[in-house]
Design a protein around this motif. Structure first.
Motif, PDB file in Angstrom:
ATOM      1  N   GLU B 373     -14.909   6.757  22.156  1.00 23.15           N
ATOM      2  CA  GLU B 373     -13.673   6.111  22.582  1.00 23.15           C
ATOM      3  C   GLU B 373     -13.770   4.603  22.445  1.00 23.15           C
ATOM      4  O   GLU B 373     -12.798   3.920  22.110  1.00 23.15           O
ATOM      5  CB  GLU B 373     -13.364   6.478  24.040  1.00 23.15           C
ATOM      6  CG  GLU B 373     -12.989   7.933  24.238  1.00 23.15           C
ATOM      7  CD  GLU B 373     -11.800   8.318  23.372  1.00 23.15           C
ATOM      8  OE1 GLU B 373     -10.845   7.525  23.274  1.00 23.15           O
ATOM      9  OE2 GLU B 373     -11.845   9.408  22.782  1.00 23.15           O
ATOM     10  N   VAL B 374     -14.958   4.062  22.705  1.00 28.70           N
ATOM     11  CA  VAL B 374     -15.144   2.623  22.535  1.00 28.70           C
ATOM     12  C   VAL B 374     -14.996   2.258  21.063  1.00 28.70           C
ATOM     13  O   VAL B 374     -14.314   1.296  20.700  1.00 28.70           O
ATOM     14  CB  VAL B 374     -16.522   2.189  23.061  1.00 28.70           C
ATOM     15  CG1 VAL B 374     -16.687   0.694  22.940  1.00 28.70           C
ATOM     16  CG2 VAL B 374     -16.706   2.632  24.486  1.00 28.70           C
ATOM     17  N   ASP B 375     -15.625   3.082  20.196  1.00 29.93           N
ATOM     18  CA  ASP B 375     -15.486   2.878  18.760  1.00 29.93           C
ATOM     19  C   ASP B 375     -14.023   2.848  18.372  1.00 29.93           C
ATOM     20  O   ASP B 375     -13.558   1.995  17.624  1.00 29.93           O
ATOM     21  CB  ASP B 375     -16.169   4.018  17.985  1.00 29.93           C
ATOM     22  CG  ASP B 375     -17.657   3.775  17.805  1.00 29.93           C
ATOM     23  OD1 ASP B 375     -18.375   4.735  17.519  1.00 29.93           O
ATOM     24  OD2 ASP B 375     -18.079   2.613  17.960  1.00 29.93           O
ATOM     25  N   ARG B 376     -13.289   3.831  18.891  1.00 25.78           N
ATOM     26  CA  ARG B 376     -11.881   3.956  18.538  1.00 25.78           C
ATOM     27  C   ARG B 376     -11.112   2.712  18.940  1.00 25.78           C
ATOM     28  O   ARG B 376     -10.285   2.200  18.183  1.00 25.78           O
ATOM     29  CB  ARG B 376     -11.295   5.174  19.253  1.00 25.78           C
ATOM     30  CG  ARG B 376     -10.109   5.779  18.562  1.00 25.78           C
ATOM     31  CD  ARG B 376      -9.345   6.631  19.530  1.00 25.78           C
ATOM     32  NE  ARG B 376      -9.864   7.973  19.657  1.00 25.78           N
ATOM     33  CZ  ARG B 376      -9.467   8.980  18.893  1.00 25.78           C
ATOM     34  NH1 ARG B 376      -8.579   8.785  17.957  1.00 25.78           N
ATOM     35  NH2 ARG B 376      -9.953  10.187  19.080  1.00 25.78           N
ATOM     36  N   ALA B 377     -11.421   2.195  20.139  1.00 22.12           N
ATOM     37  CA  ALA B 377     -10.713   1.000  20.605  1.00 22.12           C
ATOM     38  C   ALA B 377     -11.067  -0.216  19.756  1.00 22.12           C
ATOM     39  O   ALA B 377     -10.196  -0.988  19.352  1.00 22.12           O
ATOM     40  CB  ALA B 377     -11.046   0.753  22.073  1.00 22.12           C
ATOM     41  N   HIS B 400      -7.605  -2.582  26.002  1.00 24.08           N
ATOM     42  CA  HIS B 400      -8.387  -2.541  27.229  1.00 24.08           C
ATOM     43  C   HIS B 400      -7.888  -1.416  28.125  1.00 24.08           C
ATOM     44  O   HIS B 400      -8.663  -0.606  28.637  1.00 24.08           O
ATOM     45  CB  HIS B 400      -8.285  -3.897  27.931  1.00 24.08           C
ATOM     46  CG  HIS B 400      -8.790  -3.867  29.339  1.00 24.08           C
ATOM     47  ND1 HIS B 400     -10.136  -3.938  29.648  1.00 24.08           N
ATOM     48  CD2 HIS B 400      -8.133  -3.763  30.518  1.00 24.08           C
ATOM     49  CE1 HIS B 400     -10.282  -3.884  30.960  1.00 24.08           C
ATOM     50  NE2 HIS B 400      -9.088  -3.783  31.513  1.00 24.08           N
ATOM     51  N   GLN B 401      -6.545  -1.342  28.286  1.00 23.83           N
ATOM     52  CA  GLN B 401      -5.945  -0.281  29.101  1.00 23.83           C
ATOM     53  C   GLN B 401      -6.320   1.092  28.565  1.00 23.83           C
ATOM     54  O   GLN B 401      -6.746   1.991  29.282  1.00 23.83           O
ATOM     55  CB  GLN B 401      -4.407  -0.403  29.063  1.00 23.83           C
ATOM     56  CG  GLN B 401      -3.860  -1.597  29.771  1.00 23.83           C
ATOM     57  CD  GLN B 401      -3.861  -1.384  31.265  1.00 23.83           C
ATOM     58  OE1 GLN B 401      -4.617  -0.575  31.804  1.00 23.83           O
ATOM     59  NE2 GLN B 401      -2.999  -2.119  31.940  1.00 23.83           N
ATOM     60  N   GLN B 402      -6.127   1.218  27.240  1.00 25.27           N
ATOM     61  CA  GLN B 402      -6.387   2.508  26.594  1.00 25.27           C
ATOM     62  C   GLN B 402      -7.823   2.939  26.809  1.00 25.27           C
ATOM     63  O   GLN B 402      -8.102   4.095  27.133  1.00 25.27           O
ATOM     64  CB  GLN B 402      -6.092   2.358  25.104  1.00 25.27           C
ATOM     65  CG  GLN B 402      -6.184   3.640  24.305  1.00 25.27           C
ATOM     66  CD  GLN B 402      -5.985   3.362  22.826  1.00 25.27           C
ATOM     67  OE1 GLN B 402      -5.033   2.702  22.437  1.00 25.27           O
ATOM     68  NE2 GLN B 402      -6.903   3.839  22.022  1.00 25.27           N
ATOM     69  N   LEU B 403      -8.737   1.976  26.676  1.00 25.85           N
ATOM     70  CA  LEU B 403     -10.147   2.302  26.798  1.00 25.85           C
ATOM     71  C   LEU B 403     -10.493   2.691  28.232  1.00 25.85           C
ATOM     72  O   LEU B 403     -11.203   3.670  28.464  1.00 25.85           O
ATOM     73  CB  LEU B 403     -10.984   1.100  26.358  1.00 25.85           C
ATOM     74  CG  LEU B 403     -12.492   1.321  26.311  1.00 25.85           C
ATOM     75  CD1 LEU B 403     -12.825   2.481  25.410  1.00 25.85           C
ATOM     76  CD2 LEU B 403     -13.197   0.067  25.839  1.00 25.85           C
ATOM     77  N   GLN B 404      -9.961   1.936  29.208  1.00 26.17           N
ATOM     78  CA  GLN B 404     -10.259   2.257  30.613  1.00 26.17           C
ATOM     79  C   GLN B 404      -9.771   3.640  30.943  1.00 26.17           C
ATOM     80  O   GLN B 404     -10.472   4.438  31.577  1.00 26.17           O
ATOM     81  CB  GLN B 404      -9.603   1.238  31.558  1.00 26.17           C
ATOM     82  CG  GLN B 404     -10.119  -0.176  31.428  1.00 26.17           C
ATOM     83  CD  GLN B 404     -11.633  -0.244  31.418  1.00 26.17           C
ATOM     84  OE1 GLN B 404     -12.314   0.413  32.204  1.00 26.17           O
ATOM     85  NE2 GLN B 404     -12.167  -1.005  30.505  1.00 26.17           N
ATOM     86  N   LYS B 405      -8.553   3.961  30.471  1.00 27.91           N
ATOM     87  CA  LYS B 405      -7.988   5.276  30.762  1.00 27.91           C
ATOM     88  C   LYS B 405      -8.840   6.378  30.150  1.00 27.91           C
ATOM     89  O   LYS B 405      -9.158   7.380  30.793  1.00 27.91           O
ATOM     90  CB  LYS B 405      -6.553   5.369  30.225  1.00 27.91           C
ATOM     91  CG  LYS B 405      -5.535   5.715  31.294  1.00 27.91           C
ATOM     92  CD  LYS B 405      -4.216   6.136  30.721  1.00 27.91           C
ATOM     93  CE  LYS B 405      -3.522   4.951  30.066  1.00 27.91           C
ATOM     94  NZ  LYS B 405      -2.219   5.314  29.506  1.00 27.91           N
ATOM     95  N   ALA B 406      -9.245   6.140  28.897  1.00 23.74           N
ATOM     96  CA  ALA B 406     -10.024   7.172  28.201  1.00 23.74           C
ATOM     97  C   ALA B 406     -11.359   7.379  28.895  1.00 23.74           C
ATOM     98  O   ALA B 406     -11.813   8.511  29.064  1.00 23.74           O
ATOM     99  CB  ALA B 406     -10.236   6.768  26.749  1.00 23.74           C
ATOM    100  N   ARG B 409     -11.030   9.401  32.136  1.00 24.20           N
ATOM    101  CA  ARG B 409     -10.839  10.828  31.938  1.00 24.20           C
ATOM    102  C   ARG B 409     -12.141  11.525  31.620  1.00 24.20           C
ATOM    103  O   ARG B 409     -12.329  12.703  31.900  1.00 24.20           O
ATOM    104  CB  ARG B 409      -9.828  11.070  30.824  1.00 24.20           C
ATOM    105  CG  ARG B 409      -8.421  10.710  31.237  1.00 24.20           C
ATOM    106  CD  ARG B 409      -7.486  10.799  30.065  1.00 24.20           C
ATOM    107  NE  ARG B 409      -7.384  12.175  29.630  1.00 24.20           N
ATOM    108  CZ  ARG B 409      -7.392  12.551  28.361  1.00 24.20           C
ATOM    109  NH1 ARG B 409      -7.507  11.662  27.418  1.00 24.20           N
ATOM    110  NH2 ARG B 409      -7.292  13.811  28.035  1.00 24.20           N
ATOM    111  N   LEU B 410     -13.067  10.762  31.003  1.00 23.34           N
ATOM    112  CA  LEU B 410     -14.298  11.419  30.592  1.00 23.34           C
ATOM    113  C   LEU B 410     -15.288  11.562  31.744  1.00 23.34           C
ATOM    114  O   LEU B 410     -16.279  12.263  31.636  1.00 23.34           O
ATOM    115  CB  LEU B 410     -14.956  10.630  29.463  1.00 23.34           C
ATOM    116  CG  LEU B 410     -14.267  10.796  28.112  1.00 23.34           C
ATOM    117  CD1 LEU B 410     -14.788   9.773  27.130  1.00 23.34           C
ATOM    118  CD2 LEU B 410     -14.502  12.184  27.575  1.00 23.34           C
ATOM    119  N   ARG B 411     -15.015  10.870  32.839  1.00 23.10           N
ATOM    120  CA  ARG B 411     -15.997  10.947  33.938  1.00 23.10           C
ATOM    121  C   ARG B 411     -15.919  12.218  34.713  1.00 23.10           C
ATOM    122  O   ARG B 411     -14.894  12.774  34.944  1.00 23.10           O
ATOM    123  CB  ARG B 411     -15.778   9.761  34.880  1.00 23.10           C
ATOM    124  CG  ARG B 411     -16.774   8.703  34.494  1.00 23.10           C
ATOM    125  CD  ARG B 411     -16.783   7.495  35.341  1.00 23.10           C
ATOM    126  NE  ARG B 411     -17.108   6.367  34.467  1.00 23.10           N
ATOM    127  CZ  ARG B 411     -16.379   5.278  34.343  1.00 23.10           C
ATOM    128  NH1 ARG B 411     -15.267   5.166  35.018  1.00 23.10           N
ATOM    129  NH2 ARG B 411     -16.748   4.327  33.542  1.00 23.10           N
TER     130      ARG B 411
END
Lengths: 286, 411, 271
Positions: B373-377, B400-406, B409-411
């Motif tokens: 997800e970090v790569d994607r961002a 930043h928003q997108q990454l935090q949300k993603a 969800r993964l946690r």
């Protein structure tokens, strides 16, 4: 009546293996793919449109969608035109017929990946096409062919044409050779010249072949994969490569399945629509 | 149509079928072997040759096993191993894996805990490379080789324009602009292929400005992306297709004059292609510091491997000093052991020095769940800002928003 | 009379076709025998100035040449045999069905060709792994059949349709039972169509990339090996490998083009 029952049983038995095979290896995986696309990746909830939402928000998806449509529509049109030209030439050849046919068939026998390799060498920025144009004095700085945009579309079209035209040419050749000479003679008697003969006699009679060529090619053209993968990469995404990179690079089989399902929907819609339109019009026959 | 036609077709069909069947029966069978150690690595042809000719045979003789080599790129390896693990059919005994591709394997529970092998790791080992293989205090991967990108440049072209290889961002921009203006096309290359290659380069810029790639909207990141946007018009068009593999082609065909890439290209460019005018140095520094992503490979043993004993032996063998020195000499790979000195040829030395220098600035990428997800961002931000010319701060805020949300969800 | 006047132009028209088809192949050949200086330069040459065998030597001694070729050959053969075995009986039965059954059936089989491989390959790979078919030739052939069967059924159904039922009926009157009719009457007449369908199935499998990408672990097929050379290899590896493939393919197609009579496709068109 036992004879009829026996006949039906035999028919059933003959069709059964094929049917079972397609059920197990085509229907079931396809169903899994669609189910996967409707499953939320993080929470495994089903059904969920989340994957589609993520996908539609991504502008790479929009690009891939457009690119796939452009590539297919332009590709199939050009393939049919070029295939028709090649078929016409092949039909009328007298000298060197076997040789030309053998050469024309060659791209069929080479895997698409290999064709892609050839075009990499042709269209890289220090490739042979640029060199040719440079020697002719037409350009002084190299043209970037495969780095996105219409030029990449052009390169992909050329690579696909090179590989696929033989198939179309042979389908159309079959159609051309099935038109009896007498039809042309009758038209000539009526005073029709070569062009009119072609337009009013050949083309209408060729309609079933043309339709078949379009359908056969369109189904495959939507699923273009290897050529964009190795020629243009991410700079010209298509739905096939997008689905692959979602799974391969981003570890997300769910969005990958969603992209594949969208592709399937497009194919079904386009082919269905085309066939519907074509079979509604009355057949012009000789 | 004469009646001979169908019959000759039948004859052709029958005889070709018979011929093919014979071929199939003769060649279809696979010979079985004794103890076979299945080893999965991602290497090029030249590298495999060194493995097959110099590294594998001594081990095979000493331990009476046959090493079966499986070629798989890092991403492929992850997919295959996870699939095999889930199906309970682990067919691979040992892997060497890119350090930037480890978390998926750990998350899926594929790898065996190697903590008891810790004492086999020599004291001379680079601590960062052990750190990279440790997850939650347990050792899952043994160090194998560190790697870092160096910056290649075309010495003749730089001399022609009276330029020096850039040491700072300002100099980098000046060099890129000069080439573009003089030749009409950009000659400075970044890995802009919009995949993990891009995210590595972006991370290096962010770190060099003191930012955090996991946040994306802090001051350092904004600075880095602003600079990249400034650089964009002067970048070579090949940037869009540039990854660790194609960069070598672009350098060799002299389509670009400055590019950062992994050092394996040195063998291809200088030794094979004879391009001695392409030199290398450690790179440039940003406003805060110089930063390079620590790459390289580590050794792991999957759970459920069929021959764990020989696998551990092979792991120790790969870490041993003689093998490490062979790798230095034959492939120009820096060793993870500071006590392994290979014999370098004269032409190799300046490049090796560049690698050693760059290793000094190597930063270990933090272990985080869902790095994809970090790569994607990072890739998305790069695409929109550098290729798309979008305004830097709003775009980064969005990602930043997108990454935090993603990540939530993964946690 | 009109035909011979235009004949010259049509023959001339075959020249650009030949040129455009053969040019890429020639360039591959040239690269495979060229020294690095002629290829790795901003201005590559077109002619064969210096010839070197170093790339061919490297390829031939690498040991990576024959295994993928073999795997592709074998998988293609399995696919071809499987396709004919599964499709021929079904196509025959379908060809003899009344109209209202035939078209929906053929259409539904054909619809399965619309399935994108990228979507289906993953579930297939997962399932094959459970069955132990991953990385086997049989598994890959089974996957290839997914793509090939619909088209083969279509071609064969068209072929069988051209064989008049009256022929079978008269054989029946003569006292032959079903199997004899199939073997001695139907099969000989259908042989050319079966040959075309078989060749088509073989070529599709030989060319196939996506399923191989998802299903191969230790052994690459030919397209996969080429892909490996593209993403990992030196510039000469890919070109040399491509030439290595192209030359025999050209020879084989030259030999086989006699059999690929376009007329055999007509049967399918009538459908």
């Amino acid at each position: 009546m036992p004879q009829k029952l026996k006949h039906h049983t035999l028919t059933g038995l003959m069709v059964l293996p094929l049917f079972l095979y397609l059920l197990a290896f085509a229907a079931v995986p396809l169903f899994s793919c669609v189910v996967l696309s409707l499953t939320d990746g993080a929470s495994n909830a089903f059904p969920s449109l989340d994957n589609y939402r993520v996908l539609f928000r991504d502008d790479q998806f929009g690009q891939a969608f457009q690119n796939t449509l452009w590539l297919t529509s332009l590709g199939v049109s050009l393939e049919v035109l070029l295939g028709l030209a090649v078929a016409l030439v092949l039909q009328r050849l007298v000298w060197g017929r076997a040789f030309v046919r053998a050469v024309v068939l060659t791209p069929l026998g080479l895997p698409t990946v290999v064709a892609g390799v050839m075009f990499i060498y042709l269209f890289s920025s220090t490739g042979y096409v640029n060199e040719f144009l440079y020697r002719l004095g037409l350009i002084s700085a190299p043209i970037d062919w495969v780095y996105g945009g219409w030029r990449s579309l052009g390169v992909l079209l050329m690579a696909e044409l090179w590989k696929v035209t033989p198939v179309v040419a042979f389908i159309l050749l079959a159609g051309l050779e099935s038109i009896p000479e007498t039809v042309y003679e009758a038209a000539a008697v009526d005073g029709a010249g070569a062009w009119r003969q072609f337009w009013h006699v050949t083309l209408p009679l060729l309609r079933p072949s043309l339709m078949m060529a379009v359908v056969v090619r369109a189904i495959d053209a939507f699923r273009v994969f290897e050529l964009p993968l190795i020629l243009t990469g991410k700079s010209f995404p298509v739905l096939g490569t997008l689905a692959y990179s979602e799974y391969y690079e981003y570890d997300n089989p769910f969005t990958s399945a969603a992209a594949a399902t969208v592709l399937l929907a497009i194919i079904a819609a386009c082919i269905g629509g085309y066939l519907f339109l074509m079979t509604r019009r009355p057949m012009e026959g000789a | 149509m004469s009646s001979r036609d169908p019959r000759s077709s039948i004859l052709a069909l029958r005889s070709s079928l018979l011929g093919l069947l014979c071929l199939v029966l003769l060649l279809g069978g696979r010979a079985s072997a004794g103890t076979e150690l299945s080893v999965m690595m991602g290497l090029g042809e030249g590298e495999w040759r060194v493995m097959r000719e110099r590294i594998f045979p001594p081990f095979e003789e000493q331990h009476e096993v046959k090493v079966r080599a499986i070629q798989a790129e890092a991403d492929q390896a992850v997919k295959k191993l996870v699939a095999m693990h889930r199906a309970g059919r682990m067919r691979v005994d040992l892997i060497t894996q890119d350090v930037l591709r480890l978390s998926s394997l750990i998350d899926a529970g594929v790898m065996r805990d190697l903590s008891e092998q810790r004492e086999a790791i020599p004291l001379s080992a680079l601590p960062q490379l052990i750190q990279v293989g440790t997850f939650d205090g347990a050792l899952y991967f043994s160090p194998y080789r560190p790697n870092v990108q160096i910056t290649y440049y075309h010495a003749e072209k730089f001399a022609e324009y009276g330029l020096q290889p850039p040491r700072t961002w300002e100099e980098l921009l000046a060099v890129a602009r000069r080439f573009k203006e003089a030749e009409g096309v950009g000659r400075v290359l970044l890995h802009g292929s919009l995949d993990v290659n891009t995210s590595i380069h972006v991370m290096e810029f962010i770190w060099a400005a003191g930012g955090d790639p996991l946040l994306l909207n802090d001051a350092g990141s904004v600075r880095a992306f602003s600079f990249l946007q400034q650089l964009a018009p002067y970048l070579a068009p090949e940037t869009r297709l540039a990854n660790w593999n194609t960069t070598n082609t672009f350098l060799a065909t002299e389509a670009v004059y400055l590019a950062r890439n992994w050092p394996f290209g040195v063998n291809l460019l200088v030794q094979q292609a004879g391009k001695t005018q392409i030199k290398a140095y450690h790179g440039w520094q940003g406003p805060l510091r110089e930063a390079h992503v620590l790459g390289g490979e580590v050794i792991g043993i999957p759970r459920g491997a069929r021959h764990p004993g020989p696998a551990v032996e092979f792991m120790r063998y790969l870490m041993s000093r003689p093998v490490q020195e062979t790798l230095v000499t034959a492939l120009g790979w820096p060793s993870f052991r500071t006590d392994a000195y290979g014999t370098l040829e004269t032409w190799q030395r300046p490049y090796f020095a560049a690698i050693q220098e760059a290793l000094r600035y190597a930063v270990v990428r933090p272990h985080v769940t869902g790095w994809a997800e970090v790569d994607r961002a990072l890739v998305g931000a790069f695409r929109e800002i550098v290729y798309g010319g979008q305004p830097v701060e709003p775009t980064l805020a969005r990602y930043h928003q997108q990454l935090q949300k993603a990540r939530q969800r993964l946690r | 009379m009109k035909r011979t006047r235009w004949s010259f132009w049509w023959h001339l028209g075959s020249l650009p076709i030949l040129l455009l088809t053969l040019l890429p192949v020639y360039l591959m050949l040239k690269i495979s025998v060229s020294p690095p200086a002629e290829v790795l330069t901003p201005h590559p040459t077109f002619g064969l100035h210096h010839v070197t065998g170093e790339h061919w030597k490297a390829l031939l001694t690498s040991g990576a040449l024959w295994p993928p070729l073999l795997k592709s050959l074998l998988v293609a053969t399995w696919t071809m045999l499987g396709a004919i075995a599964l499709a021929a009986p079904a196509a025959y039965a379908i060809a003899r069905l009344p109209q209202r059954w035939k078209y929906p059936l053929l259409l539904s089989f054909f619809a399965s060709r619309m399935i994108p491989e990228v979507g289906v390959a993953l579930p297939v790979a997962v399932q094959f792994l459970r069955w132990g078919l991953e990385d086997t030739q049989l598994g890959l052939a089974l996957a290839h059949l997914i793509r090939t069967l619909p088209f083969v059924v279509w071609i064969l159904a068209g072929t069988f349709e051209t064989i008049p039922v009256a022929l079978e009926e008269s054989a029946q009157v003569d006292g032959c039972h079903r199997l004899q009719i199939l073997w001695y009457v139907v099969f000989p007449l259908a042989a050319p169509g079966v040959a075309v369908a078989a060749l088509f199935a073989w070529l599709e499998s030989w060319n196939e990339f996506t399923y191989a990408l998802y299903l191969s672990l230790t052994e690459n097929t030919l397209p996969l090996q080429t892909y490996y050379y593209v993403i990992r290899g030196s510039w000469f590896d890919a070109a040399t490998y491509a030439t290595f493939l192209a030359v025999p393919v050209m020879l084989i197609t030259a030999a086989l083009q006699r059999y690929l009579k376009a007329g055999y496709l007509m049967g399918a068109l009538k459908g």
